[in-house]
Design a protein around this motif. Structure first.
Motif, short mmCIF file in Angstrom:
data_model
loop_
_atom_site.label_atom_id
_atom_site.label_comp_id
_atom_site.label_asym_id
_atom_site.label_seq_id
_atom_site.Cartn_x
_atom_site.Cartn_y
_atom_site.Cartn_z
N GLY A 123 -12.75 -13.70 36.42
CA GLY A 123 -12.98 -12.62 37.35
C GLY A 123 -12.14 -11.41 37.00
O GLY A 123 -10.95 -11.53 36.74
N VAL A 124 -12.76 -10.25 36.96
CA VAL A 124 -12.10 -9.00 36.57
C VAL A 124 -11.96 -8.10 37.80
O VAL A 124 -12.94 -7.88 38.53
CB VAL A 124 -12.91 -8.26 35.49
CG1 VAL A 124 -12.23 -6.95 35.11
CG2 VAL A 124 -13.11 -9.13 34.27
N TYR A 125 -10.79 -7.57 38.02
CA TYR A 125 -10.59 -6.67 39.15
C TYR A 125 -11.30 -5.34 38.92
O TYR A 125 -11.23 -4.74 37.84
CB TYR A 125 -9.11 -6.39 39.38
CG TYR A 125 -8.88 -5.46 40.57
CD1 TYR A 125 -8.86 -5.98 41.86
CD2 TYR A 125 -8.73 -4.09 40.39
CE1 TYR A 125 -8.70 -5.15 42.96
CE2 TYR A 125 -8.57 -3.25 41.48
CZ TYR A 125 -8.55 -3.78 42.76
OH TYR A 125 -8.39 -2.96 43.84
N ASP A 126 -12.01 -4.91 39.95
CA ASP A 126 -12.60 -3.57 39.96
C ASP A 126 -12.46 -3.02 41.36
O ASP A 126 -12.61 -3.75 42.35
CB ASP A 126 -14.07 -3.61 39.54
CG ASP A 126 -14.65 -2.20 39.41
OD1 ASP A 126 -14.32 -1.53 38.41
OD2 ASP A 126 -15.41 -1.78 40.30
N GLU A 127 -12.17 -1.74 41.47
CA GLU A 127 -11.95 -1.12 42.77
C GLU A 127 -13.16 -1.30 43.69
O GLU A 127 -13.01 -1.45 44.91
CB GLU A 127 -11.65 0.36 42.58
CG GLU A 127 -11.18 1.09 43.84
CD GLU A 127 -9.79 0.68 44.29
OE1 GLU A 127 -9.43 1.00 45.44
OE2 GLU A 127 -9.06 0.04 43.50
N PHE A 128 -14.34 -1.32 43.13
CA PHE A 128 -15.57 -1.41 43.91
C PHE A 128 -15.66 -2.74 44.66
O PHE A 128 -16.26 -2.81 45.73
CB PHE A 128 -16.77 -1.23 42.99
CG PHE A 128 -18.07 -1.03 43.70
CD1 PHE A 128 -18.40 0.20 44.25
CD2 PHE A 128 -18.98 -2.07 43.82
CE1 PHE A 128 -19.60 0.40 44.91
CE2 PHE A 128 -20.19 -1.88 44.48
CZ PHE A 128 -20.50 -0.65 45.02
N ASN A 173 -12.45 -5.67 48.06
CA ASN A 173 -12.44 -6.42 49.31
C ASN A 173 -12.74 -7.91 49.10
O ASN A 173 -12.46 -8.74 49.97
CB ASN A 173 -13.44 -5.83 50.30
CG ASN A 173 -13.03 -4.46 50.81
OD1 ASN A 173 -11.87 -4.09 50.76
ND2 ASN A 173 -14.00 -3.69 51.28
N ASP A 174 -13.32 -8.23 47.96
CA ASP A 174 -13.65 -9.62 47.63
C ASP A 174 -12.62 -10.26 46.70
O ASP A 174 -12.81 -11.40 46.26
CB ASP A 174 -15.03 -9.70 46.95
CG ASP A 174 -16.16 -9.29 47.88
OD1 ASP A 174 -16.05 -9.57 49.09
OD2 ASP A 174 -17.14 -8.69 47.39
N TRP A 175 -11.55 -9.53 46.39
CA TRP A 175 -10.64 -9.98 45.33
C TRP A 175 -10.01 -11.33 45.62
O TRP A 175 -9.90 -12.17 44.73
CB TRP A 175 -9.57 -8.92 45.07
CG TRP A 175 -8.67 -9.23 43.90
CD1 TRP A 175 -7.31 -9.30 43.92
CD2 TRP A 175 -9.06 -9.48 42.55
NE1 TRP A 175 -6.83 -9.59 42.66
CE2 TRP A 175 -7.88 -9.71 41.80
CE3 TRP A 175 -10.30 -9.56 41.90
CZ2 TRP A 175 -7.90 -9.99 40.44
CZ3 TRP A 175 -10.32 -9.84 40.53
CH2 TRP A 175 -9.14 -10.07 39.83
#
Length: 213
Positions: free
Chosen positions: A184-189, A192-194
């Protein structure tokens, strides 16, 4: 990662492009004199291009075919893919590293193939990938596990020897139906699901810098 093959998502994973998509559906509807619902992004986020185009036609009574909607939306963002959307930090360095290591790579995306090719050609990474597979090519959205099985089959590598790299929770949940290693890669979009992405994935990264050796 010790996998022999890697299946990359593109938008929000390899390319910093999600802001372009954020209000795209709403802007499209406004261009046709329609006030978009407040939850439009929530409704369409897991849809393929074809599914969202059919949704716009059926839900809002547009005097267009789904194919015409698809083409119009593509044209709204084509310039962004062709001129300025950047790779996310350290992506190029990591891709170069995997090429040297002989790891096979591919792209699996919901984005129209012509937009994908426009972007990766401009960014100089087209030749890094064994193949590009899209939702339109398969008739499947990325919420459907079958699209990941098709990507694995195209690779011809055992599932356990493949990593799938994604930034969206719904895609990660679909990919988990395979035996692939999920990153899983963090993305600002999808911030909320991080926490849920961290729970579901085999590994998570905040930046591709964490994959450098």
């Amino acid at each position: 990662m010790n996998q022999k093959g890697i299946i990359f998502d593109m938008d929000g994973t390899l390319i910093d492009s999600m802001p372009v998509w954020k209000n795209l559906g709403g802007n499209f509807l406004k261009n046709h004199g329609i006030n978009p619902p407040d939850n439009l992004n929530e409704i369409t986020t897991t849809m393929s291009f074809a599914e969202s185009s059919r949704y716009f036609v059926n839900q809002f009574g547009l005097a267009l075919t789904a194919a015409e909607v698809n083409a119009e939306i593509n044209e709204m963002i084509r310039d962004s893919y062709g001129t300025h959307l950047p790779l996310k930090p350290f992506v190029k360095e990591v891709l170069d590293q995997y090429v040297r290591q002989g790891i096979k790579m591919s792209i699996l995306t919901a984005t129209d193939r012509s937009l994908v090719e426009t972007a990766v050609k401009r960014l100089g990474i087209l030749d890094y990938f064994e193949f590009i597979l899209t939702s339109d090519m398969t008739g499947l959205s990325k919420s459907e596990p079958e699209i990941y099985f098709q990507a694995v089959e195209t690779f011809g590598i055992p599932e356990k020897e493949i990593a799938i790299v994604e930034d969206s929770l719904y895609c990660i949940k679909a990919a988990k139906n395979t035996e692939c290693y999920i990153v899983g890669v963090y993305d600002e979009f999808s911030k909320n699901d991080w926490e849920e992405i961290k729970r579901v994935s085999d590994r998570t990264i905040n930046s591709f810098e964490e994959l450098r050796k």
